[in-house]
Design a protein around this motif. Sequence first.
Motif, PDB file in Angstrom:
ATOM      1  N   PRO A 266      93.327-115.554  11.972  1.00  0.00           N
ATOM      2  CA  PRO A 266      94.664-115.999  12.364  1.00  0.00           C
ATOM      3  C   PRO A 266      95.651-114.828  12.361  1.00  0.00           C
ATOM      4  N   SER A 267      96.592-114.859  13.294  1.00  0.00           N
ATOM      5  CA  SER A 267      97.631-113.834  13.351  1.00  0.00           C
ATOM      6  C   SER A 267      98.839-114.304  12.538  1.00  0.00           C
ATOM      7  N   GLY A 268      99.784-113.398  12.316  1.00  0.00           N
ATOM      8  CA  GLY A 268     101.017-113.768  11.618  1.00  0.00           C
ATOM      9  C   GLY A 268     101.765-114.860  12.354  1.00  0.00           C
ATOM     10  N   THR A 269     101.775-114.793  13.685  1.00  0.00           N
ATOM     11  CA  THR A 269     102.431-115.819  14.498  1.00  0.00           C
ATOM     12  C   THR A 269     101.736-117.167  14.331  1.00  0.00           C
ATOM     13  N   ASP A 270     100.401-117.143  14.285  1.00  0.00           N
ATOM     14  CA  ASP A 270      99.641-118.380  14.078  1.00  0.00           C
ATOM     15  C   ASP A 270     100.023-119.028  12.748  1.00  0.00           C
ATOM     16  N   LEU A 271     100.134-118.217  11.700  1.00  0.00           N
ATOM     17  CA  LEU A 271     100.481-118.741  10.378  1.00  0.00           C
ATOM     18  C   LEU A 271     101.906-119.302  10.376  1.00  0.00           C
ATOM     19  N   GLU A 272     102.832-118.612  11.026  1.00  0.00           N
ATOM     20  CA  GLU A 272     104.212-119.111  11.119  1.00  0.00           C
ATOM     21  C   GLU A 272     104.237-120.478  11.793  1.00  0.00           C
ATOM     22  N   THR A 273     103.503-120.624  12.876  1.00  0.00           N
ATOM     23  CA  THR A 273     103.448-121.907  13.593  1.00  0.00           C
ATOM     24  C   THR A 273     102.844-122.983  12.703  1.00  0.00           C
ATOM     25  N   LEU A 274     101.763-122.658  11.984  1.00  0.00           N
ATOM     26  CA  LEU A 274     101.128-123.604  11.074  1.00  0.00           C
ATOM     27  C   LEU A 274     102.140-124.121  10.051  1.00  0.00           C
ATOM     28  N   LEU A 275     102.916-123.230   9.485  1.00  0.00           N
ATOM     29  CA  LEU A 275     103.894-123.622   8.462  1.00  0.00           C
ATOM     30  C   LEU A 275     105.086-124.347   9.074  1.00  0.00           C
ATOM     31  N   ASP A 276     105.530-123.918  10.250  1.00  0.00           N
ATOM     32  CA  ASP A 276     106.668-124.573  10.929  1.00  0.00           C
ATOM     33  C   ASP A 276     106.348-126.010  11.323  1.00  0.00           C
ATOM     34  N   GLU A 277     105.088-126.276  11.656  1.00  0.00           N
ATOM     35  CA  GLU A 277     104.677-127.613  12.098  1.00  0.00           C
ATOM     36  C   GLU A 277     104.192-128.480  10.939  1.00  0.00           C
ATOM     37  N   ASP A 278     104.458-128.061   9.709  1.00  0.00           N
ATOM     38  CA  ASP A 278     103.942-128.732   8.520  1.00  0.00           C
ATOM     39  C   ASP A 278     104.508-130.144   8.374  1.00  0.00           C
ATOM     40  N   PRO A 279     103.645-131.180   8.467  1.00  0.00           N
ATOM     41  CA  PRO A 279     104.117-132.547   8.266  1.00  0.00           C
ATOM     42  C   PRO A 279     104.166-132.928   6.783  1.00  0.00           C
ATOM     43  N   GLY A 280     103.766-131.996   5.907  1.00  0.00           N
ATOM     44  CA  GLY A 280     103.704-132.270   4.476  1.00  0.00           C
ATOM     45  C   GLY A 280     102.347-132.816   4.096  1.00  0.00           C
ATOM     46  N   GLY A 281     102.016-132.704   2.827  1.00  0.00           N
ATOM     47  CA  GLY A 281     100.749-133.230   2.339  1.00  0.00           C
ATOM     48  C   GLY A 281      99.593-132.301   2.594  1.00  0.00           C
ATOM     49  N   PRO A 282      98.400-132.777   2.275  1.00  0.00           N
ATOM     50  CA  PRO A 282      97.206-131.944   2.410  1.00  0.00           C
ATOM     51  C   PRO A 282      96.849-131.674   3.867  1.00  0.00           C
ATOM     52  N   VAL A 283      96.044-130.649   4.046  1.00  0.00           N
ATOM     53  CA  VAL A 283      95.538-130.300   5.372  1.00  0.00           C
ATOM     54  C   VAL A 283      94.041-130.038   5.237  1.00  0.00           C
ATOM     55  N   VAL A 284      93.287-130.552   6.188  1.00  0.00           N
ATOM     56  CA  VAL A 284      91.852-130.252   6.269  1.00  0.00           C
ATOM     57  C   VAL A 284      91.664-129.331   7.459  1.00  0.00           C
ATOM     58  N   MET A 285      91.089-128.167   7.184  1.00  0.00           N
ATOM     59  CA  MET A 285      90.856-127.172   8.229  1.00  0.00           C
ATOM     60  C   MET A 285      89.427-127.313   8.741  1.00  0.00           C
ATOM     61  N   LEU A 286      89.319-127.552  10.026  1.00  0.00           N
ATOM     62  CA  LEU A 286      88.031-127.568  10.711  1.00  0.00           C
ATOM     63  C   LEU A 286      87.715-126.133  11.100  1.00  0.00           C
ATOM     64  N   ASN A 287      86.585-125.635  10.654  1.00  0.00           N
ATOM     65  CA  ASN A 287      86.119-124.288  10.979  1.00  0.00           C
ATOM     66  C   ASN A 287      84.893-124.407  11.874  1.00  0.00           C
ATOM     67  N   LEU A 288      84.980-123.903  13.084  1.00  0.00           N
ATOM     68  CA  LEU A 288      83.836-123.814  13.993  1.00  0.00           C
ATOM     69  C   LEU A 288      83.487-122.335  14.088  1.00  0.00           C
ATOM     70  N   LEU A 289      82.249-122.000  13.767  1.00  0.00           N
ATOM     71  CA  LEU A 289      81.865-120.599  13.639  1.00  0.00           C
ATOM     72  C   LEU A 289      80.700-120.244  14.547  1.00  0.00           C
ATOM     73  N   ARG A 290      80.832-119.111  15.214  1.00  0.00           N
ATOM     74  CA  ARG A 290      79.725-118.517  15.968  1.00  0.00           C
ATOM     75  C   ARG A 290      79.499-117.140  15.362  1.00  0.00           C
TER      76      ARG A 290
ATOM     77  N   ALA B 286      81.392-110.880  10.356  1.00  0.00           N
ATOM     78  CA  ALA B 286      80.345-111.896  10.468  1.00  0.00           C
ATOM     79  C   ALA B 286      80.439-112.714  11.742  1.00  0.00           C
ATOM     80  N   LEU B 287      81.649-112.831  12.300  1.00  0.00           N
ATOM     81  CA  LEU B 287      81.872-113.794  13.376  1.00  0.00           C
ATOM     82  C   LEU B 287      82.064-113.147  14.737  1.00  0.00           C
ATOM     83  N   ALA B 288      81.464-113.762  15.739  1.00  0.00           N
ATOM     84  CA  ALA B 288      81.698-113.377  17.127  1.00  0.00           C
ATOM     85  C   ALA B 288      82.847-114.206  17.697  1.00  0.00           C
ATOM     86  N   GLU B 289      82.988-115.437  17.178  1.00  0.00           N
ATOM     87  CA  GLU B 289      84.020-116.350  17.668  1.00  0.00           C
ATOM     88  C   GLU B 289      84.248-117.426  16.617  1.00  0.00           C
ATOM     89  N   ALA B 290      85.472-117.930  16.559  1.00  0.00           N
ATOM     90  CA  ALA B 290      85.776-118.980  15.585  1.00  0.00           C
ATOM     91  C   ALA B 290      86.928-119.835  16.083  1.00  0.00           C
TER      92      ALA B 290
END
Length: 126
Positions: free
Chosen positions: A5-29, A107-111
């Motif tokens: 994730p980039s700094g901008t990605d993290l800012e967006t994640l926090l700005d869009e925070d609805p509150g409460g827990p978050v489950v992160m789906l990780n898809l890995l190649r 480790a990752l080619a894509e995620a």
Amino acid sequence: MAVDPSGTDLETLLDEDPGGPVVMLNLLRFAPGGRASYQEYSRLASRFLAEYGGELLYAGDGATPLVAEEGQAWDAVLLVRYPSREAFGRMIADPGYREITALRSRALAEAVLQPTTPWDGGRRAH
């Protein structure tokens, strides 16, 4: 392809925070030979996960997809729960955690790292 994730990605994640827990789906190649590096990253990251209240809910290998376009198959899938988006942000900003992220990047080619919000607002269905 992006794997971190980039700094901008993290800012967006926090700005869009609805509150409460978050489950992160990780898809890995994995990159060629990357599985061992990712396993080492996972071993070291477990300490930070615990420190910031995270929990690995599921980790498994991908199989042949039933419904997917070409190139949409993934080597591994993880679901990781954090008590909040803010806790996730603090974890990835931790200097100790940042020291081990090179293992993940190599480790990752894509995620895909997709935050999810429960449909029922986090309440369990009865």
